[in-house]
Write a protein that holds these residues in place. Sequence first.
Motif, PDB file in Angstrom:
ATOM      1  N   ALA A  87       0.868  -1.192   0.000  1.00  0.00           N
ATOM      2  CA  ALA A  87       0.000   0.000   0.000  1.00  0.00           C
ATOM      3  C   ALA A  87       0.903   1.241   0.000  1.00  0.00           C
ATOM      4  CB  ALA A  87      -0.926  -0.010   1.216  1.00  0.00           C
ATOM      5  N   TYR A  88       1.491   1.522  -1.157  1.00  0.00           N
ATOM      6  CA  TYR A  88       2.559   2.519  -1.218  1.00  0.00           C
ATOM      7  C   TYR A  88       2.070   3.951  -1.007  1.00  0.00           C
ATOM      8  CZ  TYR A  88       5.133  -1.492  -2.962  1.00  0.00           C
ATOM      9  OH  TYR A  88       5.703  -2.722  -3.076  1.00  0.00           O
ATOM     10  N   ASP A 130       8.949   5.036  -3.439  1.00  0.00           N
ATOM     11  CA  ASP A 130       8.814   5.507  -4.826  1.00  0.00           C
ATOM     12  C   ASP A 130       9.318   4.453  -5.816  1.00  0.00           C
ATOM     13  OD1 ASP A 130       7.664   7.890  -4.102  1.00  0.00           O
ATOM     14  OD2 ASP A 130       9.502   9.072  -4.237  1.00  0.00           O
ATOM     15  N   ILE A 131      10.452   3.840  -5.503  1.00  0.00           N
ATOM     16  CA  ILE A 131      11.012   2.822  -6.405  1.00  0.00           C
ATOM     17  C   ILE A 131      10.114   1.592  -6.456  1.00  0.00           C
ATOM     18  CG2 ILE A 131      12.928   1.193  -6.674  1.00  0.00           C
ATOM     19  CD1 ILE A 131      14.754   3.513  -5.618  1.00  0.00           C
ATOM     20  N   GLU A 141      19.891   7.396  -8.851  1.00  0.00           N
ATOM     21  CA  GLU A 141      20.021   8.436  -7.818  1.00  0.00           C
ATOM     22  C   GLU A 141      20.059   7.814  -6.424  1.00  0.00           C
ATOM     23  OE1 GLU A 141      17.129  11.938  -6.053  1.00  0.00           O
ATOM     24  OE2 GLU A 141      17.088  11.588  -8.218  1.00  0.00           O
ATOM     25  N   TYR A 142      19.272   6.762  -6.235  1.00  0.00           N
ATOM     26  CA  TYR A 142      19.225   6.071  -4.951  1.00  0.00           C
ATOM     27  C   TYR A 142      20.560   5.409  -4.633  1.00  0.00           C
ATOM     28  CZ  TYR A 142      17.249   2.996  -1.281  1.00  0.00           C
ATOM     29  OH  TYR A 142      16.967   2.353  -0.098  1.00  0.00           O
ATOM     30  N   GLN A 162      14.075  -6.172  -4.458  1.00  0.00           N
ATOM     31  CA  GLN A 162      12.620  -6.337  -4.562  1.00  0.00           C
ATOM     32  C   GLN A 162      12.091  -5.675  -5.828  1.00  0.00           C
ATOM     33  OE1 GLN A 162      10.377  -5.592  -0.784  1.00  0.00           O
ATOM     34  NE2 GLN A 162      12.404  -5.589   0.140  1.00  0.00           N
ATOM     35  N   ALA A 163      12.610  -4.491  -6.146  1.00  0.00           N
ATOM     36  CA  ALA A 163      12.199  -3.808  -7.378  1.00  0.00           C
ATOM     37  C   ALA A 163      12.621  -4.611  -8.600  1.00  0.00           C
ATOM     38  CB  ALA A 163      12.794  -2.402  -7.423  1.00  0.00           C
ATOM     39  N   ALA A 164      13.824  -5.207  -8.541  1.00  0.00           N
ATOM     40  CA  ALA A 164      14.307  -6.025  -9.657  1.00  0.00           C
ATOM     41  C   ALA A 164      13.385  -7.210  -9.902  1.00  0.00           C
ATOM     42  CB  ALA A 164      15.728  -6.509  -9.362  1.00  0.00           C
TER      43      ALA A 164
END
Length: 277
Positions: A87-88, A130-131, A141-142, A162-164
């Motif tokens: 729930a971002y 955000d990512i 940037e992160y 996790q994003a990958a």
Amino acid sequence: MKTSILESLKPDIIVEMLEMAAAFENWRRVMETADILYQCVLHIYEDRQYHKAMELPIPHVNLERPLVYYFGLSHLMCGMAHQHQGAYEQARECIFKYAELGWMEDLKGEDIQVVEEFRFLAKTNLYAVDILSGNIELIEEYVAFLQDNLEEILPGLNTILQAALMYRLDVGDILHTLAEQIDEFESYEDVENVSYYYSYCYHLALYNRKCDRLQEAGKLTVRAMHLANQSGNDGHFKRCTALFESLREFATAEQISEYRQILMQCLDEYETGSHTS
């Protein structure tokens, strides 16, 4: 919550309950307990402000940390629970709340330091949210931010992995760039970093499985399993067991042997506990 109930609550005990709920990944309980903590410290703060306005002696409440810390922690933990549930947007709203705690009156010295610490946490956690919510253009940037703040590399790599997995990204170059810092992870002994290291090994195992590096995935899964057992987290342990079973036919004899040793150790510990109980 009734004032009489709020007055009977101890913020530091609520913090312990909050940390326990988070350790067991009971996110509904985390949010409920975070709200109780917020209501409790809000009552303390409003009571202090009332006594100050009425020129009455300020009531003393025994707290281990400055009052502003408990406000920040309540929002931080609630945001973490929302993030873990995907729930971002709700997580982002919580982050904005602890990004600026300067609204409190009479902040000084240690209070201001706490405000700055939560402001920094808000910055790094906003990157993560955000990512994970799809703004993958922020990853470069992160990574630069992580290189400037080495203590954030381990949780930061969890976010990147996790994003990958979510967005099918190749993050091999990032892992290579941060290899020197990654080599230090095994030396961490405090509870929080061991938990982050488990998560890193687990997500890297999943990432390697997706990239068909199956023996490397098996090696990392066994390591994550050992860390899960070390920290007594049954939920993590079950995930690792399921993941290793999905990789078993590709595992080396050494990995299977180590996997069995961990299972036998768990059985021995269980039997010993049963005999002493």
